[in-house]
Scaffold this motif. Structure first.
Motif, PDB file in Angstrom:
ATOM      1  N   ALA A 178      -5.123  16.119  -0.532  1.00  0.00           N
ATOM      2  CA  ALA A 178      -4.667  17.421  -0.042  1.00  0.00           C
ATOM      3  C   ALA A 178      -3.405  17.872  -0.772  1.00  0.00           C
ATOM      4  O   ALA A 178      -3.262  19.048  -1.128  1.00  0.00           O
ATOM      5  CB  ALA A 178      -4.410  17.353   1.466  1.00  0.00           C
ATOM      6  N   HIS A 179      -2.513  16.929  -1.027  1.00  0.00           N
ATOM      7  CA  HIS A 179      -1.281  17.263  -1.739  1.00  0.00           C
ATOM      8  C   HIS A 179      -1.593  17.683  -3.170  1.00  0.00           C
ATOM      9  O   HIS A 179      -1.035  18.664  -3.678  1.00  0.00           O
ATOM     10  CB  HIS A 179      -0.343  16.051  -1.725  1.00  0.00           C
ATOM     11  CG  HIS A 179       0.965  16.288  -2.409  1.00  0.00           C
ATOM     12  ND1 HIS A 179       1.907  17.153  -1.916  1.00  0.00           N
ATOM     13  CD2 HIS A 179       1.485  15.777  -3.549  1.00  0.00           C
ATOM     14  CE1 HIS A 179       2.965  17.167  -2.726  1.00  0.00           C
ATOM     15  NE2 HIS A 179       2.716  16.341  -3.726  1.00  0.00           N
ATOM     16  N   TRP A 180      -2.495  16.970  -3.831  1.00  0.00           N
ATOM     17  CA  TRP A 180      -2.870  17.317  -5.208  1.00  0.00           C
ATOM     18  C   TRP A 180      -3.494  18.710  -5.245  1.00  0.00           C
ATOM     19  O   TRP A 180      -3.178  19.513  -6.110  1.00  0.00           O
ATOM     20  CB  TRP A 180      -3.834  16.271  -5.785  1.00  0.00           C
ATOM     21  CG  TRP A 180      -4.261  16.617  -7.164  1.00  0.00           C
ATOM     22  CD1 TRP A 180      -5.470  17.096  -7.552  1.00  0.00           C
ATOM     23  CD2 TRP A 180      -3.460  16.560  -8.352  1.00  0.00           C
ATOM     24  NE1 TRP A 180      -5.481  17.328  -8.900  1.00  0.00           N
ATOM     25  CE2 TRP A 180      -4.264  17.012  -9.414  1.00  0.00           C
ATOM     26  CE3 TRP A 180      -2.156  16.159  -8.607  1.00  0.00           C
ATOM     27  CZ2 TRP A 180      -3.789  17.068 -10.719  1.00  0.00           C
ATOM     28  CZ3 TRP A 180      -1.696  16.228  -9.917  1.00  0.00           C
ATOM     29  CH2 TRP A 180      -2.496  16.682 -10.951  1.00  0.00           C
ATOM     30  N   LYS A 181      -4.373  19.000  -4.292  1.00  0.00           N
ATOM     31  CA  LYS A 181      -5.006  20.321  -4.250  1.00  0.00           C
ATOM     32  C   LYS A 181      -3.960  21.407  -4.050  1.00  0.00           C
ATOM     33  O   LYS A 181      -4.001  22.448  -4.711  1.00  0.00           O
ATOM     34  CB  LYS A 181      -6.054  20.369  -3.135  1.00  0.00           C
ATOM     35  CG  LYS A 181      -6.803  21.687  -3.082  1.00  0.00           C
ATOM     36  CD  LYS A 181      -7.848  21.679  -2.006  1.00  0.00           C
ATOM     37  CE  LYS A 181      -8.602  22.973  -1.870  1.00  0.00           C
ATOM     38  NZ  LYS A 181      -8.053  24.172  -2.365  1.00  0.00           N
ATOM     39  N   ALA A 182      -3.000  21.168  -3.163  1.00  0.00           N
ATOM     40  CA  ALA A 182      -1.946  22.149  -2.926  1.00  0.00           C
ATOM     41  C   ALA A 182      -1.101  22.366  -4.180  1.00  0.00           C
ATOM     42  O   ALA A 182      -0.732  23.501  -4.503  1.00  0.00           O
ATOM     43  CB  ALA A 182      -1.066  21.709  -1.758  1.00  0.00           C
TER      44      ALA A 182
ATOM     45  N   PRO B 129       0.823  -1.213   0.000  1.00  0.00           N
ATOM     46  CA  PRO B 129       0.000   0.000   0.000  1.00  0.00           C
ATOM     47  C   PRO B 129       0.857   1.264   0.000  1.00  0.00           C
ATOM     48  O   PRO B 129       2.010   1.244   0.405  1.00  0.00           O
ATOM     49  CB  PRO B 129      -0.801  -0.115   1.289  1.00  0.00           C
ATOM     50  CG  PRO B 129      -0.044  -1.055   2.148  1.00  0.00           C
ATOM     51  CD  PRO B 129       0.721  -1.965   1.227  1.00  0.00           C
ATOM     52  N   SER B 130       0.244   2.329  -0.446  1.00  0.00           N
ATOM     53  CA  SER B 130       0.929   3.614  -0.483  1.00  0.00           C
ATOM     54  C   SER B 130       1.220   4.081   0.935  1.00  0.00           C
ATOM     55  O   SER B 130       0.517   3.754   1.881  1.00  0.00           O
ATOM     56  CB  SER B 130       0.050   4.639  -1.197  1.00  0.00           C
ATOM     57  OG  SER B 130       0.638   5.915  -1.113  1.00  0.00           O
ATOM     58  N   HIS B 131       2.255   4.861   1.101  1.00  0.00           N
ATOM     59  CA  HIS B 131       2.591   5.416   2.408  1.00  0.00           C
ATOM     60  C   HIS B 131       1.686   6.594   2.753  1.00  0.00           C
ATOM     61  O   HIS B 131       1.637   7.016   3.891  1.00  0.00           O
ATOM     62  CB  HIS B 131       4.050   5.861   2.445  1.00  0.00           C
ATOM     63  CG  HIS B 131       5.005   4.723   2.292  1.00  0.00           C
ATOM     64  ND1 HIS B 131       5.237   3.791   3.275  1.00  0.00           N
ATOM     65  CD2 HIS B 131       5.786   4.343   1.254  1.00  0.00           C
ATOM     66  CE1 HIS B 131       6.106   2.896   2.871  1.00  0.00           C
ATOM     67  NE2 HIS B 131       6.460   3.211   1.641  1.00  0.00           N
ATOM     68  N   TRP B 132       1.000   7.146   1.761  1.00  0.00           N
ATOM     69  CA  TRP B 132       0.111   8.278   1.984  1.00  0.00           C
ATOM     70  C   TRP B 132      -1.330   7.781   1.996  1.00  0.00           C
ATOM     71  O   TRP B 132      -1.715   6.942   1.200  1.00  0.00           O
ATOM     72  CB  TRP B 132       0.248   9.306   0.878  1.00  0.00           C
ATOM     73  CG  TRP B 132       1.520  10.078   0.886  1.00  0.00           C
ATOM     74  CD1 TRP B 132       2.714   9.709   1.436  1.00  0.00           C
ATOM     75  CD2 TRP B 132       1.731  11.350   0.297  1.00  0.00           C
ATOM     76  NE1 TRP B 132       3.644  10.677   1.219  1.00  0.00           N
ATOM     77  CE2 TRP B 132       3.070  11.699   0.516  1.00  0.00           C
ATOM     78  CE3 TRP B 132       0.923  12.221  -0.406  1.00  0.00           C
ATOM     79  CZ2 TRP B 132       3.612  12.896   0.074  1.00  0.00           C
ATOM     80  CZ3 TRP B 132       1.469  13.409  -0.852  1.00  0.00           C
ATOM     81  CH2 TRP B 132       2.792  13.746  -0.607  1.00  0.00           C
ATOM     82  N   THR B 133      -2.132   8.333   2.881  1.00  0.00           N
ATOM     83  CA  THR B 133      -3.555   8.002   2.884  1.00  0.00           C
ATOM     84  C   THR B 133      -4.208   8.704   1.691  1.00  0.00           C
ATOM     85  O   THR B 133      -3.657   9.701   1.169  1.00  0.00           O
ATOM     86  CB  THR B 133      -4.227   8.477   4.188  1.00  0.00           C
ATOM     87  OG1 THR B 133      -4.187   9.905   4.216  1.00  0.00           O
ATOM     88  CG2 THR B 133      -3.567   7.864   5.413  1.00  0.00           C
ATOM     89  N   PRO B 134      -5.373   8.241   1.254  1.00  0.00           N
ATOM     90  CA  PRO B 134      -6.064   8.942   0.159  1.00  0.00           C
ATOM     91  C   PRO B 134      -6.339  10.413   0.493  1.00  0.00           C
ATOM     92  O   PRO B 134      -6.266  11.277  -0.383  1.00  0.00           O
ATOM     93  CB  PRO B 134      -7.369   8.151   0.000  1.00  0.00           C
ATOM     94  CG  PRO B 134      -7.020   6.776   0.476  1.00  0.00           C
ATOM     95  CD  PRO B 134      -6.047   6.982   1.603  1.00  0.00           C
ATOM     96  N   GLN B 135      -6.624  10.699   1.756  1.00  0.00           N
ATOM     97  CA  GLN B 135      -6.876  12.085   2.149  1.00  0.00           C
ATOM     98  C   GLN B 135      -5.605  12.933   2.002  1.00  0.00           C
ATOM     99  O   GLN B 135      -5.659  14.088   1.558  1.00  0.00           O
ATOM    100  CB  GLN B 135      -7.379  12.158   3.602  1.00  0.00           C
ATOM    101  CG  GLN B 135      -8.735  11.524   3.808  1.00  0.00           C
ATOM    102  CD  GLN B 135      -8.673   9.998   3.939  1.00  0.00           C
ATOM    103  OE1 GLN B 135      -7.602   9.414   4.108  1.00  0.00           O
ATOM    104  NE2 GLN B 135      -9.826   9.355   3.835  1.00  0.00           N
ATOM    105  N   GLN B 136      -4.459  12.370   2.369  1.00  0.00           N
ATOM    106  CA  GLN B 136      -3.194  13.091   2.215  1.00  0.00           C
ATOM    107  C   GLN B 136      -2.875  13.295   0.733  1.00  0.00           C
ATOM    108  O   GLN B 136      -2.388  14.367   0.345  1.00  0.00           O
ATOM    109  CB  GLN B 136      -2.060  12.319   2.880  1.00  0.00           C
ATOM    110  CG  GLN B 136      -2.116  12.314   4.388  1.00  0.00           C
ATOM    111  CD  GLN B 136      -1.080  11.382   4.989  1.00  0.00           C
ATOM    112  OE1 GLN B 136      -0.866  10.274   4.514  1.00  0.00           O
ATOM    113  NE2 GLN B 136      -0.425  11.853   6.047  1.00  0.00           N
TER     114      GLN B 136
END
Length: 67
Positions: A39-43, A29-36
């Protein structure tokens, strides 16, 4: 044989295959949660001035990721 020829003849080291019974590297699995990730994509989109840009679909290149 010149030093350059010897260097060019060397094999490129690769990561060994995972041991039997362990999960494959590209299935972990990815180290980032879907929420993270969201948020990163939005930023990123806000930073480059495209706030409504659609996030690309995840693409896995198993051959590339296996190394």
């Amino acid at each position: 044989m010149s030093p350059l020829d010897r260097l060019l003849a060397e094999t490129i080291p690769i990561r060994p295959a995972p041991p039997p019974g362990s999960p494959a590297r590209d299935q972990t699995p990815s180290h980032w949660t879907p929420q993270q990730q969201d948020a990163h994509w939005k930023a990123l989109c806000d930073a480059v001035g495209t706030p409504d840009a659609q996030r690309p679909a995840e693409h896995t290149n198993a051959r590339q990721n296996a190394a």
